[in-house]
Write a protein that holds these residues in place. Sequence first.
Motif, PDB file in Angstrom:
ATOM      1  N   PRO A  57      22.718  64.533  44.224  1.00 52.87           N
ATOM      2  CA  PRO A  57      22.822  65.500  43.274  1.00 52.87           C
ATOM      3  C   PRO A  57      24.371  65.990  43.834  1.00 52.87           C
ATOM      4  O   PRO A  57      24.372  66.497  44.570  1.00 52.87           O
ATOM      5  N   LYS A  58      25.095  66.374  42.832  1.00 51.24           N
ATOM      6  CA  LYS A  58      26.555  66.968  43.297  1.00 51.24           C
ATOM      7  C   LYS A  58      26.526  68.343  43.923  1.00 51.24           C
ATOM      8  O   LYS A  58      27.397  68.606  44.645  1.00 51.24           O
ATOM      9  N   ASN A  59      25.454  69.131  43.702  1.00 55.36           N
ATOM     10  CA  ASN A  59      25.409  70.354  44.194  1.00 55.36           C
ATOM     11  C   ASN A  59      24.632  70.573  45.431  1.00 55.36           C
ATOM     12  O   ASN A  59      24.260  71.672  46.010  1.00 55.36           O
ATOM     13  N   LEU A  60      24.103  69.370  46.146  1.00 55.03           N
ATOM     14  CA  LEU A  60      23.138  69.650  47.189  1.00 55.03           C
ATOM     15  C   LEU A  60      24.129  68.846  48.531  1.00 55.03           C
ATOM     16  O   LEU A  60      24.557  67.981  48.351  1.00 55.03           O
ATOM     17  N   ALA A 100      18.997  67.677  49.825  1.00 58.75           N
ATOM     18  CA  ALA A 100      18.567  66.501  49.099  1.00 58.75           C
ATOM     19  C   ALA A 100      17.315  66.083  49.725  1.00 58.75           C
ATOM     20  O   ALA A 100      16.486  65.710  49.152  1.00 58.75           O
ATOM     21  N   THR A 102      16.879  65.101  38.438  1.00 55.59           N
ATOM     22  CA  THR A 102      18.323  65.354  38.824  1.00 55.59           C
ATOM     23  C   THR A 102      19.070  66.337  37.935  1.00 55.59           C
ATOM     24  O   THR A 102      19.693  67.313  38.499  1.00 55.59           O
ATOM     25  N   PRO A 103      19.002  66.481  36.688  1.00 58.11           N
ATOM     26  CA  PRO A 103      19.607  67.630  35.588  1.00 58.11           C
ATOM     27  C   PRO A 103      19.146  68.886  36.096  1.00 58.11           C
ATOM     28  O   PRO A 103      19.969  69.731  36.225  1.00 58.11           O
ATOM     29  N   ILE A 147      17.964  69.723  39.017  1.00 60.00           N
ATOM     30  CA  ILE A 147      18.514  69.912  40.410  1.00 60.00           C
ATOM     31  C   ILE A 147      19.951  70.462  40.227  1.00 60.00           C
ATOM     32  O   ILE A 147      20.338  71.540  40.590  1.00 60.00           O
ATOM     33  N   GLU A 148      20.833  69.721  39.193  1.00 57.27           N
ATOM     34  CA  GLU A 148      22.179  70.098  39.145  1.00 57.27           C
ATOM     35  C   GLU A 148      22.328  71.447  38.425  1.00 57.27           C
ATOM     36  O   GLU A 148      23.486  71.995  38.529  1.00 57.27           O
ATOM     37  N   ASP A 149      21.279  71.661  37.491  1.00 52.45           N
ATOM     38  CA  ASP A 149      21.680  73.056  36.868  1.00 52.45           C
ATOM     39  C   ASP A 149      20.879  74.311  37.605  1.00 52.45           C
ATOM     40  O   ASP A 149      20.990  75.393  37.050  1.00 52.45           O
ATOM     41  N   GLN A 206      15.266  74.003  42.853  1.00 47.54           N
ATOM     42  CA  GLN A 206      16.160  74.231  44.121  1.00 47.54           C
ATOM     43  C   GLN A 206      15.415  73.748  45.570  1.00 47.54           C
ATOM     44  O   GLN A 206      13.872  73.936  45.689  1.00 47.54           O
TER      45      GLN A 206
END
Length: 322
Positions: free
Chosen positions: A110-113, A118, A281-282, A284-286, A290
């Motif tokens: 995921p792009k934010n982890l 992760a 994943t969606p 996680i990324e929004d 967490q």
Amino acid sequence: MKALQFNRIGSLDDLKIVDIPKPRPADDEALVQIKAAAINPSDVKNVLGKMHETSIPRIPGRDFAGVVLEGPPEWIDRKVFGSGGNLGFGRDGTHAEFVTIPVSALNSLPKNLTFEQAAAMGVAYLTAWAAVVSTVRIQAGETILITGTTGAVGNAAAKIARKFGARVIGTIRKSVDIPVLSTSVVSHWLGLDAGDLPAAVFDATAGKGVDVVFDVVGGPIFEPCLKSLALRGRHVAIASNPDPRVSFNLVDFYHRELRLFGVDSLKITFEQAAHIFQGLTPGIEDGTFQPPPVRSVSFSGIVEAYRLLGEGKVKEKLILVP
């Protein structure tokens, strides 16, 4: 490569840091350089001989985050994370510098982890999704009672259920701790020390009971949870501590047309795990799902980390960073 390994089961004294050849991936596998790998309670149980699926010698470790070094061209150099299958039990796991993973188990990071975050998402969210979504199929507007809500799996289940539009009732051991629990995920808290759990549940649901129970405790709390269900309610269990045997009123069970399910995270295949992480994943990324607070350890501290986890002396998620 450097790895944690045990050649016998029954004691954490059998954990050793070893230097062994780097694994070579088969045609349907990828070689992943481990950047972070979670240390789970089930990893400790694995070494202690409580997982019948385990063969030795074995490298433990179920969750991973890292970079693909070998495999299909489209995956080379990609950051990945994952879990599932027989990692750490029937095949060497992730507490090593490198691991081979079926390509079907790979998921993009995921792009934010970070890698550590992760890796910390693995078993807890995997188990919670498998129980709440895949098995009992929680629906918007339903009410779910989650035991052990402050633990990793229970907390993940609460967030998942709320994401699907369910109302969450959580439990905590001591009622005195309820005022300090501030969350938009759990609508109502119940202290297990207050006595009659079913009565408290029916009071909190205007006499209806809950549509779903997610029971991460079992044992003496199993029957009270079952009694808390509404007509045609679903009860999913993943553990039973300390007693594996439970009892309940079978006549009441079938008159209320209740349904009972069991979920074992070790039975989740690599393909199923990948599908679950794709669903997660969606969220996680929004920011809905967490990771827990993490504490990183190196190989020099991993055996002690196992001991601390086994003794229940760790609040953060322990993460191996090779």
